[in-house]
Design a protein around this motif. Structure first.
Motif, short mmCIF file in Angstrom:
data_model
loop_
_atom_site.label_atom_id
_atom_site.label_comp_id
_atom_site.label_asym_id
_atom_site.label_seq_id
_atom_site.Cartn_x
_atom_site.Cartn_y
_atom_site.Cartn_z
N LEU A 77 0.72 -1.36 0.03
CA LEU A 77 -0.07 0.01 -0.07
C LEU A 77 0.78 1.26 0.05
N ARG A 78 1.94 1.38 0.71
CA ARG A 78 2.74 2.46 0.82
C ARG A 78 3.66 2.61 -0.28
N ARG A 79 3.90 1.55 -0.97
CA ARG A 79 4.79 1.66 -2.31
C ARG A 79 3.86 2.43 -3.43
N VAL A 80 2.52 1.89 -3.75
CA VAL A 80 1.97 2.12 -4.52
C VAL A 80 0.91 3.33 -4.60
N LEU A 81 0.13 3.54 -3.22
CA LEU A 81 -0.80 4.51 -3.15
C LEU A 81 -0.34 6.14 -3.38
N PRO A 82 0.49 6.27 -3.07
CA PRO A 82 0.96 7.83 -3.33
C PRO A 82 0.87 7.99 -4.70
N ARG A 83 1.52 7.22 -5.60
CA ARG A 83 1.58 7.56 -7.13
C ARG A 83 0.35 7.44 -7.62
N LEU A 84 -0.48 6.48 -7.45
CA LEU A 84 -1.70 6.37 -7.90
C LEU A 84 -2.59 7.56 -7.55
N LYS A 85 -2.84 7.97 -6.23
CA LYS A 85 -3.37 9.12 -5.79
C LYS A 85 -3.01 10.32 -6.81
N LYS A 86 -1.73 10.57 -7.30
CA LYS A 86 -1.37 11.65 -7.89
C LYS A 86 -1.87 11.39 -9.33
N GLU A 87 -1.62 10.18 -10.01
CA GLU A 87 -1.92 10.06 -11.21
C GLU A 87 -3.18 10.18 -11.68
N ARG A 88 -4.09 9.81 -10.85
CA ARG A 88 -5.71 9.65 -10.96
C ARG A 88 -6.33 10.68 -10.25
N GLN A 89 -5.73 11.68 -9.51
CA GLN A 89 -6.11 12.77 -9.06
C GLN A 89 -7.09 12.60 -7.84
N VAL A 90 -7.02 11.46 -7.13
CA VAL A 90 -7.95 10.93 -6.10
C VAL A 90 -7.78 12.01 -4.86
N ASP A 91 -9.08 12.38 -4.64
CA ASP A 91 -9.42 13.30 -3.57
C ASP A 91 -9.66 12.56 -2.16
N LEU A 92 -9.81 11.54 -2.16
CA LEU A 92 -10.20 10.71 -0.89
C LEU A 92 -10.15 9.41 -0.99
N VAL A 93 -9.38 8.69 0.19
CA VAL A 93 -9.15 7.25 0.10
C VAL A 93 -9.72 6.57 1.17
N ILE A 94 -10.50 5.44 0.93
CA ILE A 94 -10.96 4.59 2.23
C ILE A 94 -10.37 3.17 2.00
N ALA A 95 -9.96 2.64 3.00
CA ALA A 95 -9.26 1.36 3.05
C ALA A 95 -9.69 0.41 4.10
N ASN A 96 -10.04 -0.70 3.60
CA ASN A 96 -10.65 -1.76 4.64
C ASN A 96 -9.47 -2.27 5.49
N GLY A 97 -9.13 -2.04 6.74
CA GLY A 97 -7.86 -2.76 7.36
C GLY A 97 -7.94 -3.97 8.32
N GLU A 98 -9.11 -4.49 8.03
CA GLU A 98 -9.52 -5.56 9.21
C GLU A 98 -8.64 -6.68 9.41
N ASN A 99 -7.99 -6.91 8.36
CA ASN A 99 -6.87 -8.05 8.22
C ASN A 99 -5.29 -7.51 8.14
N SER A 100 -5.11 -6.21 8.51
CA SER A 100 -3.86 -5.47 8.30
C SER A 100 -2.76 -5.89 9.17
N ALA A 101 -3.18 -6.42 10.56
CA ALA A 101 -2.22 -7.07 11.40
C ALA A 101 -1.75 -8.29 11.04
N ASP A 102 -0.61 -8.85 11.20
CA ASP A 102 -0.12 -10.07 10.89
C ASP A 102 -0.95 -10.81 11.86
N ARG A 103 -1.45 -12.28 11.38
CA ARG A 103 -2.47 -13.09 12.11
C ARG A 103 -3.79 -12.66 12.35
N ASN A 104 -4.11 -11.70 11.57
CA ASN A 104 -5.51 -11.55 11.65
C ASN A 104 -5.82 -10.10 12.39
#
Length: 256
Positions: A18-45
């Motif tokens: 996410l950290r590698r690709v999101l900043p570039r995508l936001k700039k290229e696609r002129q994204v104004d707001l980002v929502i992400a589902n993070g319920e599995n973002s910690a290792d082991r659930n």
């Protein structure tokens, strides 16, 4: 307004991608707001304070969750303190946190709702009735977005039609597999049954394939580990009219 919703982020590997690709995508696609589902973002659930921090610091404005929201007790206090870290609104009122927030961009307000399905999942309050109640508390926001974290595709589709014309978009999370049915419903609500996941591409929902095979073949307990290798960030990009709240365009995205 261009709004990006990102599918379930899986573990440290997903957070790092996410950290590698999101900043570039936001700039290229002129994204104004980002929502992400993070319920599995910690290792082991689940989600942890550190994984939540990583997601926010990567450029996400609102984190939604689902049935694994409360796996880790160290996140409970953050659910209470952080207005932009959501849990499904149809959990009992005794659960930490809330399932609605309003992001004030100055020129427009955006309301985000987080709901959980009840088919094949926890027996929670009816998501349809919960949505009706939440829509009385949007603080005048013209743009309203719904992350429906659900197992059954029919339940997701039914909620989409139920809310058609009353919200800007309904999109599904939880199954980690993107569907190919992005559409704008008859009354102007954008819809996609599932927006996919952010994590290892060569995996079974983020888990090492051999471990998933062993679990399903042998029917014995298996300790799941996340897969290695190349990652993808999947989600949906929506173009929403700021004045009417109508979804003008909806597009699946997948970024390696």
């Amino acid at each position: 307004m261009n709004i990006l919703a990102i599918g379930d982020i899986v573990g440290t590997v997903g957070c790092e991608h996410l950290r590698r690709v999101l900043p570039r995508l936001k700039k290229e696609r002129q994204v104004d707001l980002v929502i992400a589902n993070g319920e599995n973002s910690a290792d082991r659930n689940g989600i942890s304070p550190s994984s939540a921090d990583h997601i926010f610091q990567s450029g996400v404005d609102v984190i939604t969750t689902g049935n694994h929201a409360f796996r880790r007790r160290d996140i409970y206090e953050r659910f209470e303190e952080d207005a932009f870290l959501l849990r499904p609104a149809n959990y009992p009122s005794s659960a930490p946190g809330k399932g609605i927030c309003v992001v004030d961009k100055g020129y427009v307000k955006v309301c985000v709702l987080n709901l959980s399905g009840t088919v094949f999942l926890e027996s929670l309050r009816c998501p349809f009735e919960t949505a009706d109640e939440l829509l009385t508390r949007t603080d005048g926001a013209k743009i309203v977005l719904v992350d429906f974290h659900a197992e059954a595709t029919a339940e997701k589709k039914a909620l989409g039609y139920y809310l058609d014309g009353r919200v800007s978009a309904v999109y599904g999370t939880h199954t980690h597999v993107p569907t190919a049915d992005e559409t704008i419903l008859p009354k102007g609500t954008g819809f996609l049954t599932d927006i996919g996941m952010t994590g290892p591409r060569d995996s079974v929902l983020g888990v090492k394939a051999e471990l998933s095979i062993r679990k399903m073949k042998d029917k014995l307990p298996v300790f799941f580990e996340y897969a290695d290798g190349p990652c993808i960030m999947q989600g949906v990009l929506m173009q929403v009219d700021e004045k009417s709240g109508i979804c003008r365009k909806i597009e699946r995205i997948s970024v390696s």
